[in-house]
Design an enzyme around this catalytic site. Structure first.
Site, PDB file in Angstrom:
ATOM      1  N   GLU A 234      54.332 -32.861 106.237  1.00 45.15           N
ATOM      2  CA  GLU A 234      55.222 -33.886 106.922  1.00 45.15           C
ATOM      3  C   GLU A 234      56.382 -32.967 107.446  1.00 45.15           C
ATOM      4  O   GLU A 234      57.201 -32.619 106.692  1.00 45.15           O
ATOM      5  CB  GLU A 234      55.696 -34.705 106.041  1.00 45.15           C
ATOM      6  CG  GLU A 234      56.114 -36.131 106.649  1.00 45.15           C
ATOM      7  CD  GLU A 234      57.639 -36.079 107.303  1.00 45.15           C
ATOM      8  OE1 GLU A 234      57.988 -35.629 108.434  1.00 45.15           O
ATOM      9  OE2 GLU A 234      58.525 -36.444 106.479  1.00 45.15           O
ATOM     10  N   CYS A 268      63.901 -36.375 110.323  1.00 44.36           N
ATOM     11  CA  CYS A 268      62.400 -35.979 110.980  1.00 44.36           C
ATOM     12  C   CYS A 268      62.054 -36.964 111.903  1.00 44.36           C
ATOM     13  O   CYS A 268      61.738 -36.654 113.048  1.00 44.36           O
ATOM     14  CB  CYS A 268      61.556 -35.331 109.930  1.00 44.36           C
ATOM     15  SG  CYS A 268      61.013 -36.585 108.669  1.00 44.36           S
TER      16      CYS A 268
END
Length: 462
Positions: A234, A268
């Protein structure tokens, strides 16, 4: 002994510059001991039944709530998250434990099927000890959203946390201990890059999960691949936030500000590239700048402040360099854009306009409180701009035309699309990306199954 980042993990309060703690990197003996404990812990844990493991998740949630304020204060002190947001992170993490305790066992039930009048069953078996390399921006949530399903599935979890949040790492370990999770089922180690490499190669590590930068993910993923071990990555994002002419302007601006400036922009999956259809661009930009300018920034312990410092000074300097490059390339500065004087790694809410696809703020991830506004000629152009990125984590579309939104969603190259709302991770839905944002999924049943041995058991197959 001289203390440097080469010898120790160093935690520094980003609001004051005060050194909070130092911890030496784990040596070979420390790593071997952790791996021995993990192997022994997994052997016993895999034999426990699912109902017992689910009940232990509830115990983890209770233990976390018992230390909720202590944990929130530690998050704020070590990485600068505004205290109300830190408290929300703790509450969300505790709720995750309860959700998986309630719904997870059903997701792990065997799935029988008939195959040519014979019996075949799909079983979800434990895989082993999972090495987790986790970041500082959500120092509790990022750990919990991996550890909880991994442990429920019967695996072990070994954490290598970011070096600037060692206090958080220690406190999380204490929470698992308070909950009665056996030693070795959950563990953590202050390992440097060499230590991580050593563990990936070791047969007692079954798989690897990483949340971090593209550079870190690529390096760790390559090592996992060389060792033929599964990994989930991720990584970064430069998520588009599309606003079409027919959007509810007030709602879009509110979501845009929240989606960009939460956690001081250090997310993110935050909205980073604001792609606005030209008919609404002027009105959106004016309201967005006004709303961003009204955000209060300062001591993250003060409940009135929406933004705190950035987590590290080098990250602030890199962000400012990206802003300067983008301005030199022809963008227009509408708000912020200057490093704050005095103590702390503060960087103000910043808005860049007239950003075009060749500019730094469009091409690179801006990991801080900077919004880049790009004008699209129409919805088709907005879609082209959104996909013109090496990242593919999430995207947002604001429009009152749901049919058009769903048609656009089908063509967006990303792991999650949010219509008339901004991106957030949630236990009930899968989270992850495509392209350089990584691969694999966390949360929901997808995250639970990622680290299972999905085993076929077929009877009477001759």
């Amino acid at each position: 002994m001289t203390i440097t980042p080469a010898t120790h993990a160093i935690s520094i309060n980003p609001a004051t510059g005060e050194q909070l703690s130092v911890l030496p990197w784990a040596g070979a003996d420390d790593i071997e001991n952790a791996l021995q404990l993990a192997a022994a812990g997994f052997r016993d844990w895999r034999e426990t039944n699912i109902d017992y493991r689910a009940e232990k998740l509830r115990d983890i949630g209770k233990a976390l709530r018992a230390r909720s304020e202590e944990m929130a204060q530690m998050i704020t002190r070590e990485m600068g998250k505004p205290i109300n947001q830190a408290r929300a992170e703790v509450a969300k993490s505790a709720n995750l434990c309860d959700w998986y305790a309630e719904h997870g066992p059903a997701m792990l039930k065997a799935e029988p099927t008939l195959v040519e009048n014979q019996q075949a069953v799909i079983e979800y078996r434990p895989l082993g000890t999972i090495l987790a390399i986790m970041p500082w921006n959500f120092p509790l949530w990022q750990v919990m959203r991996g550890a909880v399903p991994i442990i429920l599935a019967g695996n072990g979890y070994l954490l290598k946390h970011a070096p600037n949040v060692m206090g958080c790492a220690q406190l999380i370990a204490q929470v698992f201990k308070d909950a009665g999770i056996p030693q070795g089922v959950y563990g953590w180690l202050n390992a440097d890059n060499d230590g991580v490499s050593q563990m990936i190669k070791d047969s007692r590590i079954a798989a690897v999960t990483v949340t971090g930068s593209v550079r870190a993910g690529a390096a760790i993923g390559a090592q996992a691949g060389a060792a033929l071990k599964k990994c989930v990555l991720e990584l970064g994002g430069s998520d588009p936030f599309i606003v079409l002419n027919d959007a509810d302007l007030e709602l879009a601006v509110k979501a845009a500000v929240a989606g960009r400036y939460q956690n001081t922009g250090q997310v993110c999956a935050a909205a980073k590239r604001f792609i606005i259809e030209e008919g609404i661009a002027s009105a959106f930009t004016e309201r967005f700048v006004a709303a961003a300018a009204a955000l209060k920034m300062g001591d993250p312990r003060d409940e009135e402040n929406a933004l705190g410092p950035m987590a590290r000074f080098d990250l602030r300097d890199e962000l400012h360099h990206q802003v300067e490059k983008t301005l030199a390339q022809g963008a227009r500065l509408l708000l912020g854009g200057e490093k704050m004087a005095g103590a702390g790694n503060y960087y103000p809410p910043t808005v860049l306009a007239n950003v075009t696809p060749e500019m730094t703020a469009f091409r690179e991830e801006m990991f801080g409180p900077v919004a880049a506004i790009t004008i699209a000629k129409d919805a088709e152009h907005a879609l082209e701009l959104a996909n013109d990125s090496e990242f593919g984590l999430s995207a947002t579309i604001f429009t009152t035309d749901e049919t058009q939104a769903r048609q656009m969603a089908a063509r967006l190259e990303c792991g999650g699309v949010f219509i008339n709302g901004y991106c957030a991770s949630d236990a009930r839905v899968a989270f992850g990306g495509v392209k350089k944002s990584g691969f694999g999924r966390e949360l929901s049943h997808f995250g639970l199954h990622e680290f299972c041995n999905i085993q076929t058991v077929w009877k009477d197959r001759i």
